[in-house]
Design a protein around this motif. Structure first.
Motif, PDB file in Angstrom:
ATOM      1  N   SER A  67     -10.164   4.134  13.491  1.00 55.77           N
ATOM      2  CA  SER A  67      -8.948   4.727  12.939  1.00 55.77           C
ATOM      3  C   SER A  67      -9.149   5.036  11.468  1.00 55.77           C
ATOM      4  O   SER A  67      -8.667   6.043  10.957  1.00 55.77           O
ATOM      5  CB  SER A  67      -7.772   3.772  13.072  1.00 55.77           C
ATOM      6  N   THR A 110      -1.649   2.968  16.416  1.00 49.15           N
ATOM      7  CA  THR A 110      -1.228   4.257  15.855  1.00 49.15           C
ATOM      8  C   THR A 110      -0.087   4.104  14.852  1.00 49.15           C
ATOM      9  O   THR A 110      -0.090   4.731  13.801  1.00 49.15           O
ATOM     10  CB  THR A 110      -0.769   5.188  16.994  1.00 49.15           C
ATOM     11  N   ASP A 111       0.884   3.259  15.201  1.00 49.43           N
ATOM     12  CA  ASP A 111       2.068   3.189  14.334  1.00 49.43           C
ATOM     13  C   ASP A 111       1.793   2.454  13.023  1.00 49.43           C
ATOM     14  O   ASP A 111       2.636   2.447  12.137  1.00 49.43           O
ATOM     15  CB  ASP A 111       3.240   2.551  15.088  1.00 49.43           C
ATOM     16  N   LEU A 127      -1.152   3.047  11.329  1.00 48.88           N
ATOM     17  CA  LEU A 127      -2.226   3.775  10.653  1.00 48.88           C
ATOM     18  C   LEU A 127      -1.860   4.116   9.215  1.00 48.88           C
ATOM     19  O   LEU A 127      -2.595   3.785   8.279  1.00 48.88           O
ATOM     20  CB  LEU A 127      -2.554   5.048  11.445  1.00 48.88           C
ATOM     21  N   GLU A 128      -0.714   4.765   9.048  1.00 51.22           N
ATOM     22  CA  GLU A 128      -0.361   5.266   7.719  1.00 51.22           C
ATOM     23  C   GLU A 128      -0.080   4.119   6.749  1.00 51.22           C
ATOM     24  O   GLU A 128      -0.570   4.117   5.627  1.00 51.22           O
ATOM     25  CB  GLU A 128       0.853   6.194   7.791  1.00 51.22           C
ATOM     26  N   SER A 129       0.692   3.138   7.219  1.00 55.70           N
ATOM     27  CA  SER A 129       1.076   2.064   6.295  1.00 55.70           C
ATOM     28  C   SER A 129      -0.140   1.239   5.891  1.00 55.70           C
ATOM     29  O   SER A 129      -0.314   0.898   4.721  1.00 55.70           O
ATOM     30  CB  SER A 129       2.152   1.193   6.937  1.00 55.70           C
ATOM     31  N   THR A 145      -3.286   2.179   5.868  1.00 50.17           N
ATOM     32  CA  THR A 145      -4.148   2.980   4.996  1.00 50.17           C
ATOM     33  C   THR A 145      -3.635   2.931   3.560  1.00 50.17           C
ATOM     34  O   THR A 145      -4.414   2.702   2.623  1.00 50.17           O
ATOM     35  CB  THR A 145      -4.187   4.438   5.484  1.00 50.17           C
ATOM     36  N   ALA A 146      -2.330   3.130   3.419  1.00 48.25           N
ATOM     37  CA  ALA A 146      -1.748   3.134   2.078  1.00 48.25           C
ATOM     38  C   ALA A 146      -1.948   1.778   1.405  1.00 48.25           C
ATOM     39  O   ALA A 146      -2.304   1.692   0.230  1.00 48.25           O
ATOM     40  CB  ALA A 146      -0.269   3.474   2.158  1.00 48.25           C
ATOM     41  N   ARG A 193      -8.750   8.194   6.985  1.00 46.54           N
ATOM     42  CA  ARG A 193      -8.242   8.112   8.349  1.00 46.54           C
ATOM     43  C   ARG A 193      -9.116   9.006   9.235  1.00 46.54           C
ATOM     44  O   ARG A 193      -9.788   9.904   8.724  1.00 46.54           O
ATOM     45  CB  ARG A 193      -6.788   8.605   8.406  1.00 46.54           C
ATOM     46  N   ASP A 242      -8.815  12.522   8.533  1.00 45.66           N
ATOM     47  CA  ASP A 242      -9.369  12.996   7.266  1.00 45.66           C
ATOM     48  C   ASP A 242     -10.836  13.368   7.465  1.00 45.66           C
ATOM     49  O   ASP A 242     -11.341  14.287   6.831  1.00 45.66           O
ATOM     50  CB  ASP A 242      -9.290  11.902   6.192  1.00 45.66           C
ATOM     51  N   LYS A 288      -6.713  16.905  15.194  1.00 48.99           N
ATOM     52  CA  LYS A 288      -5.314  16.811  14.798  1.00 48.99           C
ATOM     53  C   LYS A 288      -4.717  18.209  14.667  1.00 48.99           C
ATOM     54  O   LYS A 288      -3.583  18.460  15.075  1.00 48.99           O
ATOM     55  CB  LYS A 288      -5.177  16.053  13.483  1.00 48.99           C
TER      56      LYS A 288
END
Ligand SMILES: Nc1ncnc2c1ncn2[C@@H]1O[C@H](COP(=O)(O)OP(=O)(O)OP(=O)(O)O)[C@@H](O)[C@H]1O
Ligand SMILES: [Mg+2]
Lengths: 405, 240
Positions: A55, A222-223, A225-227, A229-230, A247, A250, A256
């Motif tokens: 991921s 998946t849910d 991933l963004e948090s 990463t940040a 990610r 990226d 995507k």
């Protein structure tokens, strides 16, 4: 007033039921199609992440676009501590460089990937893609796994010697002879061709890179991933060295983008269905309006205001829409949930290219965002359908309406 | 003791049909006192409906002035006229008076609901008026479960339930047999006397004309004569 609207909907029950069913059918098929679409897309994206990419990957800044053996993750031990502290347990580190593999007569340039078999097995599924022989084992030394295309190009079979040539830390030539223990057949060209996987420790020794890693691969839900990463970016930004936290999309944006393009087409399809739904509701509302012209005239004569009259028509349209939405959501979601477990077997229709990303049995699933967008859009369509009839009702002259035949 | 409810003067209304200009109302002056029971009679096309619609704020004259209950109806906006009808007027039309999906009780209560009356209160009042028009026990019937005469009685109950200044009825007996028509008129006369509510009824039905306390005869959009016991109630501009 809602009660009055509801009774008017029931007044011509058959016509209303047909309209409600049409809305329900439209919505149910949209939900089911989303379920199929999202099932395929999410599987594709998951497969891409789970087989080898992960991921998220953490590198030294700039490594992904300009990989070099010496550009390893700075202070890897503390990075791994940060990862562990974030509660991530699926991670693996690797060493990566370019190499030349020589077979009996030919040679081929490839990417050399050094991995820890146990750690890799907990993080990715590349070991399951071995088609002949076996994957690497713990504490193994001079063993090698190749993709099937490379093995064929080099004319190698299991048990053969593979000679790998690469540069070491100082830029001088390093060469080792390894045994081919496994051949991967994944369906993905980038893996089946141009990749050699060898034990991490062996590779570190061969290149003089003991204790150093090129990439740390993370597997995340998946849910998160963004948090996550940040969060990692923030934690790593505090350190003196610079890192890149990438990610999967990226690194490999194509998929995507493809998913987003397909979703855009779905939204176009959705809007076509919406137009049909709106037309159906409008037709029903207009027909029931025409039947009731005199009644409308009487109501207005008695002193019912135009806004109220229009509101009644909007309420009738909304009731039809909401009833259709309830019915359609139940049917659509029931289908999605059924095929989530049962699956739709498409193994007959699938070529080997797709095999890597798409599983032969599609399990439907639906993204919450797509579900809500669709339901809200249908609700919006019923409101749009009410605009013209309600304007017409508001413009009625009571005397003319009463004498309407 | 005179208490003027309606005063109209110089009302005209023209319709254009092709090149022809038809005068549906050709200058009507009319004064009606509170409590009157007026029948507008005259041949078909004489302008009865046009005048009645004018009085009901459903149509506007081309010229003239019209005051009802001290209010200048003609300066009102569409919404203001709707509110005026709601609070001051009651209507009985020729047919299809009732809202099909509502019960008799709910039909009577409909205007009260528009006025904002609480459900319990308006249903109680509706039941009272159902009894008043002789339809006790029919409260839960839908319009299509009642005869034409019963439906018209429900319409009368609805017209009176909001305690209006004026009830306007256009051909209320047109779709009824003569016996049913007579008893409907008897009901309206009784309510006029009991409640003191002003009625203006347009009709060429002899039974309606016979019930009149004041009879206004119309012809070609004008009032040609005013007759009856109560002549002082109505001052019409008679044309010789
Ligand atoms: N909407 C209209 N368009 C054109 N002409 C009209 C319209 N309404 C009424 N008229 C004309 O105005 C005149 C008066 O009509 P009105 O309906 O007031 O008569 P009426 O006395 O009520 O007749 P009836 O007994 O048939 O109901 C008639 O000549 C009629 O043709
Ligand atoms: Mg008429």
């Amino acid at each position: 007033m809602l009660a009055l609207a509801w009774r008017n909907v029931l007044r011509n029950g058959r016509r209303s039921l047909i309209t409600i069913s049409a809305v329900a059918l439209g919505l149910a098929s949209l939900i089911f199609l989303w379920g199929f679409n999202d099932g395929v897309h999410n599987t594709m994206m998951r497969n891409l992440q789970q087989v080898i990419v992960g991921s998220v990957q953490i590198h030294a800044e700039g490594f992904f676009h300009h990989p070099k053996l010496v550009k390893t993750v700075p202070d890897a031990a503390s990075v791994i501590n940060i990862i562990k502290d974030s509660g991530i347990d699926q991670y693996a580190y690797r060493l990566r460089t370019f190499a030349l593999a020589a077979g009996r007569e030919t040679s081929e340039g490839l990417i050399l990937l050094g991995i820890e078999p146990e750690m890799e097995g907990q993080t990715t599924r590349i070991d399951q893609k071995v088609d002949q022989g076996r994957f690497l084992q713990n504490n193994e030394e001079a063993a090698c796994v190749l993709g099937e295309t490379t093995a064929r190009n080099l004319n190698l079979t299991l048990g053969d010697d593979v000679v790998l040539l690469t540069e070491d830390l100082y830029g001088s030539l390093a060469a080792e002879k390894l045994t081919l223990v496994g051949i991967i057949s994944s369906g993905e060209m980038g893996i089946d061709r141009g990749l050699a996987i060898i034990p991490l420790g062996f590779m570190q020794q061969m290149t003089g890179m003991q204790g150093r890693y090129s990439e740390i691969v993370l597997q995340l839900p998946t849910d998160q991933l963004e948090s996550t990463t940040a969060q990692l970016k923030q934690a790593l930004a505090a350190k003196r060295a610079s890192y890149e936290v990438l990610r999967w999309y990226d690194m490999y944006p194509m998929m995507k983008q493809w998913v987003e393009l397909e979703n855009a087409f779905y939204y176009i399809f959705l809007s076509i269905v919406l137009v049909i739904i709106a037309a159906g509701i409008m037709n029903t509302v207009l027909m029931s309006m025409l039947e009731r012209m005199r009644e409308f005239g009487v109501m207005m004569a008695l002193g019912c205001g135009r806004v109220k009259m229009a509101g009644m028509v909007v309420a009738e349209s909304l009731l039809l829409g909401v009833a259709g939405i309830l019915m359609g959501s139940i049917i659509g979601l029931a289908l999605v949930y059924y095929f989530q477990t049962a699956g739709i077997d498409l193994s007959g229709q699938m070529d080997s290219m797709a095999r890597f990303y798409i599983n032969p049995v599609i399990h439907t699933e639906i993204d919450g965002e797509h579900l809500w967008d669709t339901i809200l859009a249908v609700l919006g369509a019923t409101l749009v359908a009410a605009i013209w009839p309600s304007i017409r009702v508001a413009r009625l002259e009571p005397v003319e309406a009463i004498h309407h035949v | 003791m005179s208490d003027t409810l309606i005063s109209a003067s110089g009302l005209t209304r023209y319709y254009e049909s092709g090149e022809m200009k038809v005068a549906a109302l050709a200058g009507v002056d009319l004064t009606i006192e509170r409590g009157a029971y007026v029948v507008l009679a005259g041949r078909s096309g004489s302008g009865k409906t046009t005048l009645l619609n004018m009085l009901g704020g459903l149509d506007r004259p081309d010229t003239g002035s019209l005051m009802i209950a001290g209010d200048d109806v003609l300066v009102k906006s569409t919404a203001e006229r709707a509110a005026f009808r709601l609070h001051h007027l009651g209507f009985v039309f020729q047919s299809y008076n009732l809202i099909r999906v509502l019960s008799a009780r709910e039909n009577v209560a409909y205007v009260l609901q528009l006025q904002g009356m609480e459900k319990k209160e308006r249903f109680a009042l509706a039941d009272h008026w159902m009894a008043e028009v002789g339809l006790q026990g029919f409260e839960n019937r839908r319009p299509d479960q009642m005869s034409g005469g019963q439906q018209q009685r429900v319409a009368v109950a609805r017209a009176l339930a909001s305690n209006p200044d004026l009830v306007l009825a256009d051909e209320p007996t047109a779709n009824l047999d003569s016996h049913t028509g007579e008893s409907l008129m008897a009901l309206m006369r009784r309510l006029n006397e009991q409640q003191g509510t002003t009625f203006v009824i347009a009709s060429h039905d002899p039974a309606v004309i016979a019930s009149a306390r004041t009879l206004v005869n119309m012809q070609d959009g004008q009032i040609v004569s005013v007759e009856g016991k109560d002549t002082e109630a109505v001052k019409g501009d008679t044309v010789s």
